[in-house]
Write an enzyme that holds these catalytic residues in place. Structure first.
Site, PDB file in Angstrom:
ATOM      1  N   HIS A 133      27.336  41.989 -20.180  1.00 57.29           N
ATOM      2  CA  HIS A 133      28.069  41.659 -21.412  1.00 57.29           C
ATOM      3  C   HIS A 133      29.311  40.825 -21.081  1.00 57.29           C
ATOM      4  CE1 HIS A 133      29.374  43.323 -25.601  1.00 57.29           C
ATOM      5  NE2 HIS A 133      29.920  42.138 -25.381  1.00 57.29           N
ATOM      6  N   HIS A 154      31.476  37.122 -22.129  1.00 54.25           N
ATOM      7  CA  HIS A 154      31.642  35.966 -23.023  1.00 54.25           C
ATOM      8  C   HIS A 154      32.181  34.801 -22.194  1.00 54.25           C
ATOM      9  CE1 HIS A 154      30.989  38.273 -26.762  1.00 54.25           C
ATOM     10  NE2 HIS A 154      31.579  39.261 -26.101  1.00 54.25           N
ATOM     11  N   LEU A 155      31.352  33.774 -22.025  1.00 52.43           N
ATOM     12  CA  LEU A 155      31.754  32.599 -21.248  1.00 52.43           C
ATOM     13  C   LEU A 155      32.255  31.461 -22.134  1.00 52.43           C
ATOM     14  CD1 LEU A 155      28.997  32.515 -18.462  1.00 52.43           C
ATOM     15  CD2 LEU A 155      31.337  33.418 -18.333  1.00 52.43           C
ATOM     16  N   ARG A 156      32.060  31.597 -23.448  1.00 48.63           N
ATOM     17  CA  ARG A 156      32.650  30.711 -24.470  1.00 48.63           C
ATOM     18  C   ARG A 156      32.085  29.289 -24.519  1.00 48.63           C
ATOM     19  NH1 ARG A 156      34.132  34.989 -27.190  1.00 48.63           N
ATOM     20  NH2 ARG A 156      36.166  35.903 -26.673  1.00 48.63           N
ATOM     21  N   ASP A 161      26.221  40.069 -30.748  1.00 48.85           N
ATOM     22  CA  ASP A 161      27.499  40.709 -30.422  1.00 48.85           C
ATOM     23  C   ASP A 161      28.686  39.942 -30.987  1.00 48.85           C
ATOM     24  OD1 ASP A 161      29.115  42.716 -28.917  1.00 48.85           O
ATOM     25  OD2 ASP A 161      29.862  40.899 -27.986  1.00 48.85           O
ATOM     26  N   HIS A 193      29.045  48.290 -25.740  1.00 50.05           N
ATOM     27  CA  HIS A 193      30.394  48.890 -25.741  1.00 50.05           C
ATOM     28  C   HIS A 193      30.545  50.169 -26.573  1.00 50.05           C
ATOM     29  CE1 HIS A 193      30.395  46.433 -29.325  1.00 50.05           C
ATOM     30  NE2 HIS A 193      30.764  45.323 -28.721  1.00 50.05           N
ATOM     31  N   ASN A 225      37.573  45.027 -30.076  1.00 48.62           N
ATOM     32  CA  ASN A 225      36.499  45.521 -30.940  1.00 48.62           C
ATOM     33  C   ASN A 225      35.314  45.947 -30.067  1.00 48.62           C
ATOM     34  OD1 ASN A 225      34.484  45.992 -32.816  1.00 48.62           O
ATOM     35  ND2 ASN A 225      34.727  44.046 -33.886  1.00 48.62           N
ATOM     36  N   ASP A 283      32.452  43.324 -21.283  1.00 49.70           N
ATOM     37  CA  ASP A 283      32.806  42.690 -22.554  1.00 49.70           C
ATOM     38  C   ASP A 283      33.980  41.732 -22.337  1.00 49.70           C
ATOM     39  OD1 ASP A 283      32.825  41.917 -25.197  1.00 49.70           O
ATOM     40  OD2 ASP A 283      33.674  43.784 -25.970  1.00 49.70           O
TER      41      ASP A 283
END
Length: 428
Positions: A56, A58-60, A150, A230, A276, A303
């Site tokens: 999990h 986030h590489l954007r 997600d 999460h 979140n 996350d």
């Protein structure tokens, strides 16, 4: 063929051994090993684990390169001991087509710091209305096996059922962000004593628990796999424990920050603690630790959610939700799980490498540290103590909740198929 000899490493925390790497593979594990022309690393009793796997991240990229790129994110991953990360689909454009997931996959190949496995969106545009091209993403060069909206919950039960039915055909898994949207409208933090005292909108535990309860029953009905992203409450733990006792094919993850931090920190109104799902209570934290120890929660996932300075350095209500986590995850797990006696290092290897690799079908990762296996490895100095300084991060973003906090342990070396991505604590 390059040779690396790691001398005196405690493999999974056991007795010191030598590990010889030849090319991309572990050639030998034993004592008193030697190899002519090999680069020798004196481990001096440090811990050797299989390379970590994050289900999990986030590489954007594409779309929010001001927060992170595949290159900077994978550099951060390598610094944290990771050899594979799963990149979430909430990019711009959304990773809901074969073309976008293949772009992310190839960017990971070019960066070369760890393997990047894209996660495909469940629904078109993350809008929750129409299934995305699940089959096409699976059949693409990226070979997508994990699908998630997600950041948003697949709250429509019919859409969720259809997704579970679809991925069953090729052994995929739907990873659910469990958040009933109507119960969390205007939510700013965990609903409880602290939110009442601060006057901030509450995010109740039942908003997570009700979706998990629904989805494990759907997974049982369909005979498919569901993964809970999460997980954050004691009640969610009980639902997953019950589902597993019934033989339902459910797995769950917990983040490092939910293992350590509580909603009491929100009293500072520092937006770095806005996330979140939100930080919960001490009771929840202790329940999550116990559940990770007994296997109810299968894995630790970061996350990792990078944000630029301006999205966090503002008033609480306007701030973005999320924290960076790749470079501190192992240290937090050492503090909360190993130093409390809840997990040994072999347990850490399972929860942070073998189990996430198995859930995500990450071939070649999470393998035993033994001869003939891919040399995806991380060497950790557990005796190290240091204060977290975001200026030292490889990530493009600095939104860590641990700034100024002392954490144990340090990654000294990371190897991706025998090639050092981190050497002596520095990116190679």
């Amino acid at each position: 063929m390059s040779k690396i000899l790691i001398r005196g490493a405690k493999v999974l925390g056991g007795e010191p051994q030598d590990v010889l790497i030849e090319g991309e593979t572990i050639a030998e594990v034993g004592t008193g090993l030697s190899a002519e022309g090999a680069t020798v690393i004196e481990a001096d009793g440090r811990i050797l684990l299989p390379g970590l796997v994050d289900l999990h991240t986030h590489l954007r990229e594409p779309g929010r390169e001001d927060s992170e790129t595949v290159l900077t994110g994978t550099r951060a991953a390598a610094a944290g001991g990771y050899t594979a990360v799963f990149a979430m689909a909430n990019t711009h454009p959304v990773a809901d087509t074969a073309g976008v997931v293949e772009q992310v996959y190839r960017l990971g190949k070019e960066a070369g710091y760890c393997d990047v496995q894209p996660i495909g969106a469940v629904t078109v545009g993350l809008e929750g209305k129409k299934l995305a091209e699940l089959g096409a993403m699976h059949d693409s060069a990226a070979g997508v096996t994990v699908f998630s909206d997600d950041g948003k919950c697949v709250d429509d039960a019919v859409i969720m059922r259809r997704a579970l039915e679809y991925v069953k055909a090729f052994g995929g898994v739907v990873a659910q962000h469990a958040q009933e949207p109507r119960l969390t409208e205007g939510a700013q933090m965990n609903e409880g004593i602290v939110s009442a005292e601060l006057g901030l909108g509450g995010w109740p535990a039942v908003a997570e628990e009700s979706i998990i309860a629904r989805d494990v029953l759907l997974a049982e009905h369909v005979g498919s796999r569901v993964h809970i992203c999460h997980l954050s409450t004691a009640g969610s733990v009980e639902i997953v424990r019950w589902a597993k006792s019934r033989g339902i094919d459910v797995t769950a993850e917990v983040t490092p920050h939910h293992l350590l931090l509580t909603d009491e920190l929100v009293r500072s109104y520092n937006p770095v603690y806005k996330v979140n799902p939100p930080l919960r209570t001490e009771r929840d934290v202790l329940a999550l630790r116990e559940a990770l120890a007994d296997g109810t929660i299968d894995i630790v996932a970061t996350d990792h959610a990078p944000h630029p300075h301006e999205d966090k350095d503002c008033e609480w209500a306007a701030a973005a939700m999320g924290m960076v986590g790749l470079e501190t995850a192992l240290s937090v797990v050492q503090q909360t799980m190993v130093e409390t006696g809840l997990l040994d290092w072999a347990g850490v290897a399972d929860r942070m490498s073998a189990a996430p690799a198995r859930i995500g079908r990450a071939t070649g990762h999470g393998r035993p540290v033994s001869a003939g296996e891919p040399a995806n490895l991380v060497l950790v100095d557990p005796a190290y103590r240091g204060t977290v300084d975001p200026a030292d991060f490889a990530s493009r973003s600095r939104n860590t909740p641990y700034e100024g906090r002392e954490l144990p342990g340090r990654v000294t070396h990371t190897f991706l198929r025998g090639r050092a991505t981190v050497m002596d604590g520095k990116l190679a």
